[in-house]
Design a protein around this motif. Structure first.
Motif, PDB file in Angstrom:
ATOM      1  N   ILE A  19       0.730  -1.172   0.145  1.00 19.21           N
ATOM      2  CA  ILE A  19      -0.159  -0.258   0.040  1.00 19.21           C
ATOM      3  C   ILE A  19       0.810   1.320   0.021  1.00 19.21           C
ATOM      4  N   GLY A  20       2.112   1.356   0.661  1.00 19.30           N
ATOM      5  CA  GLY A  20       2.861   2.409   0.877  1.00 19.30           C
ATOM      6  C   GLY A  20       3.478   2.734  -0.581  1.00 19.30           C
ATOM      7  N   THR A  23       0.656   4.260  -2.906  1.00 24.08           N
ATOM      8  CA  THR A  23       0.462   5.497  -2.626  1.00 24.08           C
ATOM      9  C   THR A  23       1.352   6.546  -2.737  1.00 24.08           C
ATOM     10  N   CYS A  87       2.747   3.372   6.833  1.00 19.27           N
ATOM     11  CA  CYS A  87       2.427   2.124   6.083  1.00 19.27           C
ATOM     12  C   CYS A  87       3.216   0.916   6.800  1.00 19.27           C
ATOM     13  N   PHE A 137      -2.799   3.364   9.635  1.00 20.29           N
ATOM     14  CA  PHE A 137      -3.563   2.325   9.224  1.00 20.29           C
ATOM     15  C   PHE A 137      -3.843   1.454  10.416  1.00 20.29           C
ATOM     16  N   THR A 187      -0.863  -7.860  -0.343  1.00 21.95           N
ATOM     17  CA  THR A 187       0.452  -7.272   0.112  1.00 21.95           C
ATOM     18  C   THR A 187       1.534  -8.082   0.283  1.00 21.95           C
ATOM     19  N   ALA A 212      -6.749   6.684   0.677  1.00 21.70           N
ATOM     20  CA  ALA A 212      -5.718   7.462   1.215  1.00 21.70           C
ATOM     21  C   ALA A 212      -5.397   8.628   0.803  1.00 21.70           C
TER      22      ALA A 212
END
Length: 242
Positions: A19-20, A23, A87, A137, A187, A212
């Motif tokens: 996710i990091g 983003t 994250c 998160f 992930t 986000a």
């Protein structure tokens, strides 16, 4: 892109993958100068190489001094800090009866202390600016539990409690702190702790980018709030026959 982050500076911990990284790519494409903090130099630099707006900084968020120094360098080079997205996590599969002090301390150091140290370093800058958005998160497992994930679930409960308190501390200075519950996402961390899952049915990190970015944007005027994302519509919806 739906959001315009031109002129904004955003720090993303754990931004080398999952996710990091998703983003980081999206916010950079929307005009932000993005700083990715991670311990994985190879993956972190690879993400930075994808876009001229992304810079990689090696930092172990569990280390107060490394995190503080990295964020200070970012602010020194850019002159401001508009967003922080935390994250960085670890999610090992360890039953309580097999837990060791070192394993427990490491999970809590990354998942909880890492949030503390990043927020501590970012907050004074945002408070002086009287603006900024911090996205933390959290997870439904903190409420419902998950076998063999006691350190992770405990850490996510701690982050939620921290978020509620920290949001009230910085609210008078125009700084927003909100939580994002992304649901089950494919992930590297999830795969490591769920080896038997059906990954073909899971949402991807890119599916979390919209929520986000909303929380980072000026459209999200709230603070001390939880944005929950538990599922998505299928990419190819079923046809209705009447």
């Amino acid at each position: 892109m739906a959001f315009d982050f031109t002129g904004k500076v955003i720090v993303i911990t754990g931004g080398a993958s999952g996710i990091g990284a998703a983003t980081a790519r999206a916010t950079a494409a929307s005009g932000a100068r993005v700083a990715v903090l991670d311990v994985n130099d190879e993956l972190g630099q690879a993400v930075a190489d994808e876009h001229e707006n992304i810079t990689f900084y090696h930092a172990d968020v569990a280390d107060h001094d490394e995190t503080t120094t990295a964020i200070a360098k970012i602010v020194d080079r850019t002159g401001r800090l508009d967003g922080l997205v935390c994250c960085a996590i670890v999610q090992p599969l360890i039953p309580v009866i097999d837990m060791t002090p070192d394993r427990l301390r490491r999970v809590l150091a990354i998942n909880v202390e890492g949030v503390f140290w990043a927020c501590k370093a970012a907050a004074p800058v945002m408070m002086r600016q009287q603006s900024g958005s911090i996205v933390l998160f959290v997870s439904g497992t903190a409420e419902m539990g998950k076998p063999n994930s006691s350190p992770y679930t405990a850490s996510k409960g701690a982050v939620a409690g921290f978020a509620h308190t920290f949001a009230k501390e910085v609210q008078p200075y125009g700084v927003r702190v909100n939580m994002l519950r992304p649901g089950i996402i494919d992930t590297p961390q999830f795969r490591g702790s769920n080896p038997d899952a059906d990954y073909t049915t899971l949402d991807k990190p890119e599916d979390v980018v919209g929520p986000a970015m909303f929380l980072l944007s000026d459209f999200a005027t709230m603070t001390n709030s939880l944005l929950t994302r538990e599922g998505s519509v299928p990419k190819s919806p079923a046809q209705v026959t009447v």
